[in-house]
Design a protein around this motif. Structure first.
Motif, mmCIF file in Angstrom:
data_model
loop_
_atom_site.group_PDB
_atom_site.id
_atom_site.type_symbol
_atom_site.label_atom_id
_atom_site.label_comp_id
_atom_site.label_asym_id
_atom_site.label_seq_id
_atom_site.Cartn_x
_atom_site.Cartn_y
_atom_site.Cartn_z
ATOM 1 N N ILE A 80 5.372 -11.130 6.077
ATOM 2 C CA ILE A 80 5.897 -10.327 4.958
ATOM 3 C C ILE A 80 6.671 -9.125 5.475
ATOM 4 N N PHE A 81 6.107 -8.401 6.437
ATOM 5 C CA PHE A 81 6.785 -7.217 6.942
ATOM 6 C C PHE A 81 7.975 -7.574 7.827
ATOM 7 N N ARG A 82 7.953 -8.740 8.443
ATOM 8 C CA ARG A 82 9.135 -9.194 9.188
ATOM 9 C C ARG A 82 10.287 -9.437 8.216
ATOM 10 N N LEU A 83 9.989 -10.079 7.106
ATOM 11 C CA LEU A 83 11.019 -10.339 6.094
ATOM 12 C C LEU A 83 11.491 -9.041 5.447
ATOM 13 N N GLY A 121 5.886 -18.469 -1.321
ATOM 14 C CA GLY A 121 4.480 -18.575 -1.692
ATOM 15 C C GLY A 121 3.545 -17.806 -0.778
ATOM 16 N N LEU A 122 4.058 -16.759 -0.128
ATOM 17 C CA LEU A 122 3.224 -16.020 0.831
ATOM 18 C C LEU A 122 2.057 -15.314 0.147
ATOM 19 N N LEU A 135 -0.509 -5.636 -1.680
ATOM 20 C CA LEU A 135 0.903 -6.021 -1.754
ATOM 21 C C LEU A 135 1.548 -5.450 -3.011
ATOM 22 N N MET A 136 0.853 -5.494 -4.143
ATOM 23 C CA MET A 136 1.380 -4.921 -5.380
ATOM 24 C C MET A 136 1.570 -3.412 -5.242
ATOM 25 N N SER A 137 0.655 -2.746 -4.548
ATOM 26 C CA SER A 137 0.795 -1.302 -4.325
ATOM 27 C C SER A 137 2.006 -1.010 -3.445
ATOM 28 N N PHE A 138 2.248 -1.864 -2.472
ATOM 29 C CA PHE A 138 3.422 -1.701 -1.612
ATOM 30 C C PHE A 138 4.699 -1.880 -2.433
ATOM 31 N N TYR A 139 4.710 -2.862 -3.321
ATOM 32 C CA TYR A 139 5.858 -3.054 -4.211
ATOM 33 C C TYR A 139 6.081 -1.803 -5.067
#
Length: 306
Positions: A80-83, A121-122, A135-139
């Motif tokens: 995820i962080f690479r992308l 689908g990660l 992940l939602m908090s990061f968004y």
């Protein structure tokens, strides 16, 4: 109006904007109100930055838990962080930490990144329920950054138009003089928030690009640190020495390769790479063994011919 201050509001039913006319006794009142407004904005930015950094610190603590190399979700988070880094959501180019030119540009890049994550689908590969919430908090932090950037752009544009209209009606030159007194910085806060995101969040998960050998551009297998501090694969150093390339390939430090030995292996880095990149280390080791076998086969052919 020399007698008193007055306020006139003009609206149109078919228009999206409302024009507000404030009549002041003197130009000084105009500048006093504008400076007061800018100062309130700065105070708001300071409070926002403090609250934002608090949220980042809280998320950083949670992220460190779910992205541990001992946890099942580590590989998913690394991807995820690479992308996210490759998407250059807030960067103009690789390694350039200047904010995107507009809030809309940053938002479009982030939305594209989020859609990419969804298409792969990660998020559905998480085994720890906490990871989905993190992940939602990061968004959310990225969206808040978009909103702050948009607010900055709107305030900068509004201030510019107000001063321009003032000059047009009064025939003064505040447009050229006023910015020298009051600097409206619309990028420093965004830069600071970006730095926080990349340092405290994205930087938690190591990326393989930061541990590549400069010679073969693969993960540094059995990393060997030269006396000049540059790190290479042990295999690459051996090859360079055989080709009589005795100086460091990066900084040209004299005889740095020639004087290298097994004692130069960076054991702590080696353990780190084995922990965080076990798959890549194994693949690289297989490639090197294959390379060595091919060299030995070629040597045997040469001997047979001779």
């Amino acid at each position: 109006d020399s007698a008193s201050n007055s306020l006139t509001v003009e609206t149109q039913s078919d228009a999206e904007e409302t024009q507000v006319t404030v009549r002041l006794k003197a130009d000084q009142l105009f500048f006093d109100q504008l400076i007061e407004y800018i100062e309130r904005m700065r105070q708001f930015e300071q409070r926002y930055t403090k609250a934002y950094n608090t949220n980042v610190d809280h998320l950083s603590t949670e992220l460190a838990t779910v992205t541990s190399p001992y946890k099942q979700d580590y590989q998913v988070w690394r991807e995820i962080f690479r992308l996210y880094t490759d998407a250059q959501v807030w960067n103009r180019a690789h390694g350039d930490t200047r904010p995107a030119s507009t809030a809309r540009e940053g938002q479009e890049r982030f939305n594209k990144f989020a859609r990419h994550i969804e298409s792969l689908g990660l998020a559905h590969q998480f085994r720890n329920p906490m990871s989905a919430r993190v992940l939602m908090s990061f968004y959310k932090l990225n969206l808040e950054l978009t909103h702050m950037k948009l607010l900055q752009e709107m305030n900068e544009e509004a201030t510019r138009k107000i001063i321009k209209k003032h000059d047009k009606r009064t025939h003064l030159v505040a447009k050229t003089q006023f910015p020298r007194l009051i600097t409206i910085d619309t990028t420093s806060l965004t830069r600071a928030l970006l730095f926080t995101i990349y340092t405290d969040l994205v930087g938690i998960v190591p990326q393989i690009d930061d541990y590549l050998c400069p010679m073969c551009l693969n993960i540094a297998w059995r990393p060997l640190r030269l006396e000049c501090s540059h790190v290479f694969c042990s295999r690459c150093v051996v090859k360079a020495s055989k080709r009589r390339m005795f100086n460091c390939p990066v900084c040209r430090s004299e005889n740095a390769v020639y004087r290298a030995s097994i004692s130069n292996i960076d054991q702590s880095l080696l353990n780190f790479l084995r922990l965080y990149f076990p798959k890549e280390i194994k693949e690289r080791q297989r490639d090197i063994q294959r390379d060595i076998s091919e060299e030995e086969a070629q040597t045997m052919v040469v001997h047979d011919r001779s």
